[in-house]
Motif scaffolding. Structure first.
Motif, short mmCIF file in Angstrom:
data_model
loop_
_atom_site.label_atom_id
_atom_site.label_comp_id
_atom_site.label_asym_id
_atom_site.label_seq_id
_atom_site.Cartn_x
_atom_site.Cartn_y
_atom_site.Cartn_z
N GLY A 1 0.82 -1.21 0.00
CA GLY A 1 0.00 0.00 0.00
C GLY A 1 0.85 1.26 0.00
O GLY A 1 0.40 2.32 0.45
N LEU A 2 2.08 1.15 -0.49
CA LEU A 2 2.97 2.31 -0.53
C LEU A 2 3.16 2.76 -1.99
O LEU A 2 3.22 1.93 -2.90
N GLY A 3 3.27 4.08 -2.21
CA GLY A 3 3.32 4.61 -3.57
C GLY A 3 4.69 4.46 -4.21
O GLY A 3 5.72 4.34 -3.53
N TRP A 4 4.69 4.49 -5.54
CA TRP A 4 5.96 4.34 -6.28
C TRP A 4 6.90 5.51 -6.03
O TRP A 4 8.10 5.39 -6.24
N GLU A 5 6.35 6.64 -5.60
CA GLU A 5 7.26 7.76 -5.35
C GLU A 5 8.27 7.44 -4.25
O GLU A 5 9.30 8.09 -4.13
N LEU A 6 7.99 6.41 -3.46
CA LEU A 6 8.95 6.04 -2.41
C LEU A 6 10.16 5.29 -2.96
O LEU A 6 11.17 5.11 -2.28
N MET A 7 10.04 4.88 -4.24
CA MET A 7 11.18 4.23 -4.89
C MET A 7 12.14 5.33 -5.35
O MET A 7 12.32 5.58 -6.54
N HIS A 8 12.77 5.95 -4.37
CA HIS A 8 13.58 7.13 -4.62
C HIS A 8 14.76 7.08 -3.64
O HIS A 8 14.59 6.64 -2.51
N VAL A 9 15.92 7.57 -4.07
CA VAL A 9 17.10 7.48 -3.17
C VAL A 9 16.90 8.20 -1.84
O VAL A 9 17.52 7.85 -0.85
N ASP A 10 16.06 9.22 -1.82
CA ASP A 10 15.84 9.90 -0.54
C ASP A 10 14.72 9.25 0.28
O ASP A 10 14.35 9.75 1.33
N ALA A 11 14.18 8.17 -0.23
CA ALA A 11 13.10 7.49 0.49
C ALA A 11 13.54 6.05 0.81
O ALA A 11 14.35 5.83 1.70
N LEU A 12 13.02 5.07 0.03
CA LEU A 12 13.29 3.67 0.37
C LEU A 12 14.30 3.00 -0.56
O LEU A 12 14.79 1.91 -0.26
N GLU A 13 14.61 3.63 -1.69
CA GLU A 13 15.42 2.93 -2.68
C GLU A 13 16.87 2.78 -2.25
O GLU A 13 17.51 3.74 -1.83
N PHE A 14 17.37 1.58 -2.37
CA PHE A 14 18.78 1.33 -2.10
C PHE A 14 19.30 0.42 -3.20
O PHE A 14 18.97 -0.76 -3.26
N TRP A 15 20.06 0.99 -4.12
CA TRP A 15 20.61 0.24 -5.25
C TRP A 15 19.58 -0.67 -5.94
O TRP A 15 19.79 -1.86 -6.08
N GLY A 16 18.48 -0.05 -6.32
CA GLY A 16 17.48 -0.79 -7.11
C GLY A 16 16.54 -1.64 -6.27
O GLY A 16 15.66 -2.30 -6.80
N LYS A 17 16.77 -1.67 -4.96
CA LYS A 17 15.87 -2.45 -4.11
C LYS A 17 15.15 -1.52 -3.13
O LYS A 17 15.50 -0.36 -2.99
N VAL A 18 14.18 -2.11 -2.44
CA VAL A 18 13.53 -1.40 -1.35
C VAL A 18 14.24 -1.82 -0.07
O VAL A 18 14.46 -3.01 0.14
N SER A 19 14.64 -0.85 0.75
CA SER A 19 15.28 -1.19 2.03
C SER A 19 14.44 -0.65 3.18
O SER A 19 14.22 0.55 3.30
N TYR A 20 14.00 -1.56 4.04
CA TYR A 20 13.22 -1.15 5.22
C TYR A 20 14.10 -0.36 6.18
O TYR A 20 13.64 0.54 6.87
N LEU A 21 15.39 -0.74 6.22
CA LEU A 21 16.32 -0.01 7.09
C LEU A 21 16.40 1.45 6.65
O LEU A 21 16.35 2.38 7.47
N LYS A 22 16.50 1.62 5.34
CA LYS A 22 16.59 2.98 4.83
C LYS A 22 15.31 3.76 5.14
O LYS A 22 15.36 4.95 5.47
N GLY A 23 14.19 3.07 5.06
CA GLY A 23 12.92 3.71 5.42
C GLY A 23 12.97 4.22 6.86
O GLY A 23 12.60 5.35 7.16
N GLY A 24 13.46 3.35 7.75
CA GLY A 24 13.56 3.75 9.16
C GLY A 24 14.46 4.97 9.32
O GLY A 24 14.15 5.89 10.08
N ILE A 25 15.56 4.98 8.60
CA ILE A 25 16.52 6.09 8.72
C ILE A 25 15.94 7.38 8.14
O ILE A 25 16.01 8.44 8.75
N ASN A 26 15.35 7.30 6.96
CA ASN A 26 14.92 8.52 6.28
C ASN A 26 13.62 9.11 6.80
O ASN A 26 13.36 10.29 6.62
N PHE A 27 12.78 8.29 7.42
CA PHE A 27 11.45 8.80 7.79
C PHE A 27 11.28 9.06 9.29
O PHE A 27 10.25 9.56 9.71
N SER A 28 12.30 8.72 10.09
CA SER A 28 12.15 8.95 11.53
C SER A 28 12.69 10.34 11.87
O SER A 28 13.50 10.90 11.14
N ARG A 29 12.27 10.84 13.00
CA ARG A 29 12.77 12.17 13.39
C ARG A 29 14.14 12.09 14.02
O ARG A 29 14.95 12.98 13.90
N LYS A 30 14.37 11.03 14.76
CA LYS A 30 15.66 10.87 15.42
C LYS A 30 16.13 9.44 15.18
O LYS A 30 15.30 8.50 15.14
#
Ligand code: ADP
Length: 480
Positions: free
Chosen positions: A179-208
């Protein structure tokens, strides 16, 4: 607090110790904490559990789940996400070394369920704290699906990295299923070398963002230990804090440890000898005078390169030439399981090995050994060296991450020394440190002084819990 594992319910590693103890420490400080985790196999129902069925809409699917709520102490409750087809399995993340193929879905369900539950209670929590990649979608959903939610909008999220090596990488095709949009497939969002990374999501979307030691917080900003995330983290360096893990000083206390044959303390060390004898016996090593006086080096670990097992293998012949016995408890990569089993066969009576996960033996090894070896290639925090200190078992560690922060070298630190450290990730450096440790063992007065200093170290959770509270408050003040 959203976690993939927590003591005493389910454990594969240090994360479970942390997520078991931190909520308790926060509750002791007067905060109210809800721990959300999967209801894995082995987490049995308790009489006062309350169950609430919930229909979780995730992407195009409806996933039926039940929330199992359990009070676990003053100010503290657990909510287990019960979905037997997802979590009632023979392992937490996989079986053997094989991950479950649907981990992307299982942990999306956990993350989303946690938020839906918070929302359905109608009152915003003051902070949501997510741990490791398995909870990495918590901040993501919070900033997307719940961005305008009347209850959850604006709730600060904090993301803790316990180990950057685990990144939750999956094919991009899962996005619509989450249920997540394709716009998240972006280096500043979830994209990590062509894949989706949940870790990156945690890093980019949390406040601290926090990680588990000050040194590791610096190390992950470097290419050597950043695992490809150094650039991502550097952009958020202002929001990244290293908070040293505490240890559960009730569970790991030589004066009350039920897994030890006899209690001991800095002023009454006889019980430590009894523990050594029992450990030697358990592992089939002799308990004659020679074995009892020979220094015993313990290891309790996942058997992986991270933990330095390749280094031990390269140095094995030289290590075995030293006058010491070895007690190794661990499981992991088959090549290291085979290696240690072969080593034990070759050095019968001097190398004792148990392959497996064994809580009792972990405590006995920590208590009954004279030295404890952790030659990690990298170590976000490490807990066993802190357990060892409490048991007067001097750690030999590589100076990396939390190991560097918690052990002071006996030859450098003088009266403050608590163990033995080496810097280079090389067999020479490892052998040199072990040899220095064995030399110190042969000086009983010096050894006793080192043990006393080690046993006095205070790594209880109260200090670290206060630091987390500070981070929660800062996150609450900050706009993302
Ligand atoms: P990591 O989380 O990277 O595995 P830590 O040192 O932070 O390393 O924590 C490991 C935890 O798991 C410790 O509590 C340790 O005692 C426990 N542990 C590791 N291997 C075993 C094992 N084979 N049997 C019992 N406990 C183990």
């Amino acid at each position: 607090m959203v976690v993939p594992e927590a003591r005493p319910f389910a454990k594969t590693g240090g994360l479970a110790d942390v997520s078991g103890a931190l909520p308790q420490a926060l509750a002791r400080l007067g905060h109210r904490v809800t721990l959300v985790m999967p209801r894995y196999r082995g987490i049995e129902p308790a009489p006062d559990d309350t169950r609430t069925p919930f229909d979780l809409a995730i992407g195009p699917q409806h996933q039926p789940i039940e929330f199992v709520e359990r009070r676990i102490g003053k100010g503290l409750r657990a909510i287990f996400v019960d979905a037997p087809s997802l979590f009632d399995r023979p392992g937490l993340y996989g079986v053997g070394n094989e991950d479950f193929a649907d981990n992307w879905y299982r942990f999306a369900v956990l993350s989303l369920a946690a938020l839906e539950r918070a929302r359905s209670e109608g009152k915003a929590p003051s902070a949501i704290h997510a741990h490791d990649w398995q909870a990495g979608l918590v901040p993501v959903y919070l900033q997307t699906r719940f961005a305008a939610d009347p209850v959850l909008a604006g709730v600060p999220s904090i993301f803790t990295i316990h180990n950057l090596a685990f990144q939750g990488l999956f094919a991009p095709s899962i996005l619509p299923l989450l249920g997540l949009g394709w716009e998240l497939m972006h280096v500043d969002a979830l994209e990590f070398w062509g894949k989706v990374s949940y870790l990156k999501g945690g890093i980019n979307f949390s406040r601290k963002i926090t990680t588990v030691s000050p040194t590791y917080a610096r190390e992950i900003l470097t290419p050597e230990l950043g695992f490809g995330f150094d650039g991502v983290l550097a952009r958020r360096a202002a929001d990244l804090v290293g908070i040293l893990n505490g240890i559960d000083t009730d569970a790991w206390n030589p004066e009350t440890d039920p897994y030890l044959p006899e209690p001991f303390s800095a002023s009454r060390m006889d019980g430590k000898r009894t523990a050594k004898r029992e450990l030697l016996e358990t592992l089939g090593l002799g308990v004659d005078n020679a074995s009892m006086t020979r220094p015993l080096i313990g290891l309790v670990s996942r058997l992986t390169d991270q933990k330095g097992f390749d280094l031990i293998e390269s140095a094995a012949e030289r290590l075995m030439a030293l006058d010491a016995s070895w007690a190794m408890l661990g499981s992991g990569e088959p090549r290291y399981e085979r290696f240690w089993t072969a080593l034990a066969a070759l050095h019968r009576g001097r190398v004792g090995v148990k392959i497996g996960f064994d809580e009792r033996l972990a405590h006995l090894t920590g208590g009954g050994s004279d030295l404890f070896l952790m030659p990690s290639r990298f170590e976000p925090c490490g807990l066993n060296q802190m357990y060892s200190l409490r048991y007067g078992t001097l750690p030999i560690v590589r100076a990396t991450g939390g190991l560097d922060d918690t052990v002071l070298d006996a030859d450098e630190g003088g009266a403050k020394g608590t163990g033995f450290k080496f810097r280079d990730y090389s067999p020479d450096a490892l052998v040199e440190a072990v040899a220095r440790a064995l030399a110190a063992y042969r000086e009983p007065r010096r050894w006793r002084a080192l043990q006393r200093t080690a046993m006095r170290q205070d790594h209880s959770w109260d200090v670290s819990a206060r630091e987390y509270v500070k981070v929660y408050r800062e996150a609450g003040r900050k706009r993302h």
